[in-house]
Design a protein around this motif. Sequence first.
Motif, mmCIF file in Angstrom:
data_model
loop_
_atom_site.group_PDB
_atom_site.id
_atom_site.type_symbol
_atom_site.label_atom_id
_atom_site.label_comp_id
_atom_site.label_asym_id
_atom_site.label_seq_id
_atom_site.Cartn_x
_atom_site.Cartn_y
_atom_site.Cartn_z
ATOM 1 N N VAL A 252 12.707 -89.786 -51.351
ATOM 2 C CA VAL A 252 12.253 -88.498 -51.872
ATOM 3 C C VAL A 252 13.403 -87.834 -52.619
ATOM 4 O O VAL A 252 14.509 -87.700 -52.084
ATOM 5 N N ASP A 253 13.162 -87.438 -53.866
ATOM 6 C CA ASP A 253 14.143 -86.669 -54.631
ATOM 7 C C ASP A 253 14.009 -85.200 -54.248
ATOM 8 O O ASP A 253 12.972 -84.575 -54.532
ATOM 9 N N ILE A 254 15.036 -84.644 -53.629
ATOM 10 C CA ILE A 254 15.029 -83.198 -53.397
ATOM 11 C C ILE A 254 15.439 -82.492 -54.680
ATOM 12 O O ILE A 254 14.742 -81.618 -55.176
ATOM 13 N N SER A 255 16.566 -82.892 -55.251
ATOM 14 C CA SER A 255 16.969 -82.357 -56.560
ATOM 15 C C SER A 255 18.087 -83.213 -57.132
ATOM 16 O O SER A 255 18.979 -83.653 -56.405
ATOM 17 N N HIS A 256 18.013 -83.430 -58.451
ATOM 18 C CA HIS A 256 19.126 -84.034 -59.179
ATOM 19 C C HIS A 256 19.671 -83.052 -60.216
ATOM 20 O O HIS A 256 20.425 -83.446 -61.111
ATOM 21 N N SER A 257 19.289 -81.781 -60.084
ATOM 22 C CA SER A 257 19.663 -80.767 -61.072
ATOM 23 C C SER A 257 20.666 -79.761 -60.535
ATOM 24 O O SER A 257 20.803 -78.671 -61.077
ATOM 25 N N VAL A 258 21.359 -80.110 -59.457
ATOM 26 C CA VAL A 258 22.433 -79.254 -58.962
ATOM 27 C C VAL A 258 23.508 -79.159 -60.042
ATOM 28 O O VAL A 258 23.831 -80.157 -60.707
ATOM 29 N N SER A 259 24.050 -77.970 -60.250
ATOM 30 C CA SER A 259 25.131 -77.823 -61.227
ATOM 31 C C SER A 259 26.301 -78.716 -60.831
ATOM 32 O O SER A 259 26.600 -78.861 -59.646
ATOM 33 N N PRO A 260 26.970 -79.349 -61.795
ATOM 34 C CA PRO A 260 28.027 -80.306 -61.472
ATOM 35 C C PRO A 260 29.078 -79.757 -60.505
ATOM 36 O O PRO A 260 29.619 -78.666 -60.714
ATOM 37 N N PHE A 261 29.291 -80.494 -59.425
ATOM 38 C CA PHE A 261 30.306 -80.189 -58.410
ATOM 39 C C PHE A 261 30.071 -78.862 -57.682
ATOM 40 O O PHE A 261 30.990 -78.333 -57.061
ATOM 41 N N HIS A 262 28.862 -78.345 -57.737
ATOM 42 C CA HIS A 262 28.558 -77.022 -57.175
ATOM 43 C C HIS A 262 28.143 -77.181 -55.712
ATOM 44 O O HIS A 262 26.965 -77.343 -55.383
ATOM 45 N N ILE A 263 29.113 -77.110 -54.818
ATOM 46 C CA ILE A 263 28.893 -77.403 -53.410
ATOM 47 C C ILE A 263 27.954 -76.406 -52.753
ATOM 48 O O ILE A 263 27.033 -76.785 -52.022
ATOM 49 N N SER A 264 28.156 -75.114 -52.987
ATOM 50 C CA SER A 264 27.312 -74.116 -52.319
ATOM 51 C C SER A 264 25.876 -74.174 -52.820
ATOM 52 O O SER A 264 24.932 -73.953 -52.064
ATOM 53 N N GLU A 265 25.682 -74.486 -54.093
ATOM 54 C CA GLU A 265 24.336 -74.610 -54.638
ATOM 55 C C GLU A 265 23.609 -75.777 -53.977
ATOM 56 O O GLU A 265 22.448 -75.661 -53.562
ATOM 57 N N ALA A 266 24.303 -76.901 -53.846
ATOM 58 C CA ALA A 266 23.716 -78.066 -53.177
ATOM 59 C C ALA A 266 23.406 -77.770 -51.722
ATOM 60 O O ALA A 266 22.349 -78.156 -51.204
ATOM 61 N N ALA A 267 24.319 -77.067 -51.048
ATOM 62 C CA ALA A 267 24.110 -76.740 -49.635
ATOM 63 C C ALA A 267 22.895 -75.853 -49.452
ATOM 64 O O ALA A 267 22.108 -76.054 -48.513
ATOM 65 N N TYR A 268 22.715 -74.878 -50.330
ATOM 66 C CA TYR A 268 21.561 -73.987 -50.233
ATOM 67 C C TYR A 268 20.268 -74.774 -50.390
ATOM 68 O O TYR A 268 19.309 -74.579 -49.643
ATOM 69 N N ILE A 269 20.244 -75.693 -51.337
ATOM 70 C CA ILE A 269 19.039 -76.483 -51.593
ATOM 71 C C ILE A 269 18.710 -77.387 -50.413
ATOM 72 O O ILE A 269 17.582 -77.390 -49.902
ATOM 73 N N ILE A 270 19.684 -78.170 -49.970
ATOM 74 C CA ILE A 270 19.399 -79.141 -48.906
ATOM 75 C C ILE A 270 19.166 -78.441 -47.574
ATOM 76 O O ILE A 270 18.322 -78.862 -46.770
ATOM 77 N N LYS A 271 19.878 -77.349 -47.313
ATOM 78 C CA LYS A 271 19.721 -76.647 -46.038
ATOM 79 C C LYS A 271 18.304 -76.121 -45.876
ATOM 80 O O LYS A 271 17.754 -76.097 -44.767
ATOM 81 N N ASN A 272 17.697 -75.697 -46.972
ATOM 82 C CA ASN A 272 16.360 -75.128 -46.892
ATOM 83 C C ASN A 272 15.264 -76.150 -47.143
ATOM 84 O O ASN A 272 14.087 -75.848 -46.933
ATOM 85 N N ALA A 273 15.640 -77.361 -47.555
ATOM 86 C CA ALA A 273 14.639 -78.406 -47.778
ATOM 87 C C ALA A 273 14.514 -79.358 -46.593
ATOM 88 O O ALA A 273 13.408 -79.788 -46.253
ATOM 89 N N TYR A 274 15.617 -79.686 -45.940
ATOM 90 C CA TYR A 274 15.581 -80.771 -44.952
ATOM 91 C C TYR A 274 14.678 -80.464 -43.773
ATOM 92 O O TYR A 274 14.088 -81.371 -43.168
ATOM 93 N N LYS A 275 14.530 -79.173 -43.436
ATOM 94 C CA LYS A 275 13.743 -78.793 -42.266
ATOM 95 C C LYS A 275 12.264 -79.150 -42.408
ATOM 96 O O LYS A 275 11.544 -79.217 -41.416
ATOM 97 N N SER A 276 11.816 -79.372 -43.636
ATOM 98 C CA SER A 276 10.414 -79.745 -43.859
ATOM 99 C C SER A 276 10.171 -81.240 -43.677
ATOM 100 O O SER A 276 9.023 -81.676 -43.690
ATOM 101 N N PHE A 277 11.238 -82.009 -43.510
ATOM 102 C CA PHE A 277 11.106 -83.451 -43.353
ATOM 103 C C PHE A 277 11.035 -83.825 -41.876
ATOM 104 O O PHE A 277 11.492 -83.081 -41.003
ATOM 105 N N PRO A 278 10.472 -84.989 -41.572
ATOM 106 C CA PRO A 278 10.388 -85.421 -40.170
ATOM 107 C C PRO A 278 11.772 -85.629 -39.563
ATOM 108 O O PRO A 278 12.739 -85.941 -40.274
#
Length: 277
Positions: free
Chosen positions: A34-60
Amino acid sequence: MAIITLTTDFGEKDYFAGAVKGAIYSELSDIKIVDISHSVSPFHISEAAYIIKNAYKSFPKGSIHIIGIDSELTPENKHLAVRLDDHYFICANNGILSLLASEIRPEKIVEINIHDKIQSNFPVLDVFVKVACHISRGGTLEVIGKSVSEIKHLKQFEPLINSEKDQILGHVIYIDNYGNVITNISRKLFETVGKGREFKISARRLSFSEIYETYSHAINFNIEKEKRKEEDGKKLAVFNSAGYIELAMYKSNPSSVGGAASLFGLEYLDTVTINFQ
């Protein structure tokens, strides 16, 4: 078999995301990716963390999450495999784990040590894929790494509370596809510090004295549409679906009239202050 998710800053133009998927399928032909996102701004750690932190909880439970952000192996940027909240995360030790684990303590952290078996200058493709497939087959973390307890922390992303407990000093941590501005001030923190008091949110020249539960709550639908003074483009503060305070424009469009970030003049890490009375 577990699901493997991908969150990267690879974008859609290059071959990187496709190559990673191909490598996974070469090892596990019946896996689900599953692609959560490939559009994170380059090297943007906090942006990636916000996305994955709020997406992973919906997965088994048991899902495996590859995070390809700033993943080049260096003496200061080791690779980690982590079990957290019954999920697995494979990422670099660049601070992203501290943002993911700000509220939940990791159950297990290992520093990946299989690099001597892999020749690679593309660690997400070679190292992270190998680890994800190993876990998916039921392999343990101890086989691919040594246990560690210390991880890199990014303290600057935590809101500050003054000694009088009447002010929260936060920052912009994410700007979404609609141009809305997400702060690092959670609803839980706001309610804990505020204790029901009146407040004022300030960001540059803007101020808000009300936080809506949803975007549409900012609109008085009891008034006929033609007679409403403000609707599209109304500025508002809202508790978003991830539980953070968000500064937004009602039905904004960054490609036409502009989004909250551009119209408010707010950027990543800009200060957002809440004063309680």
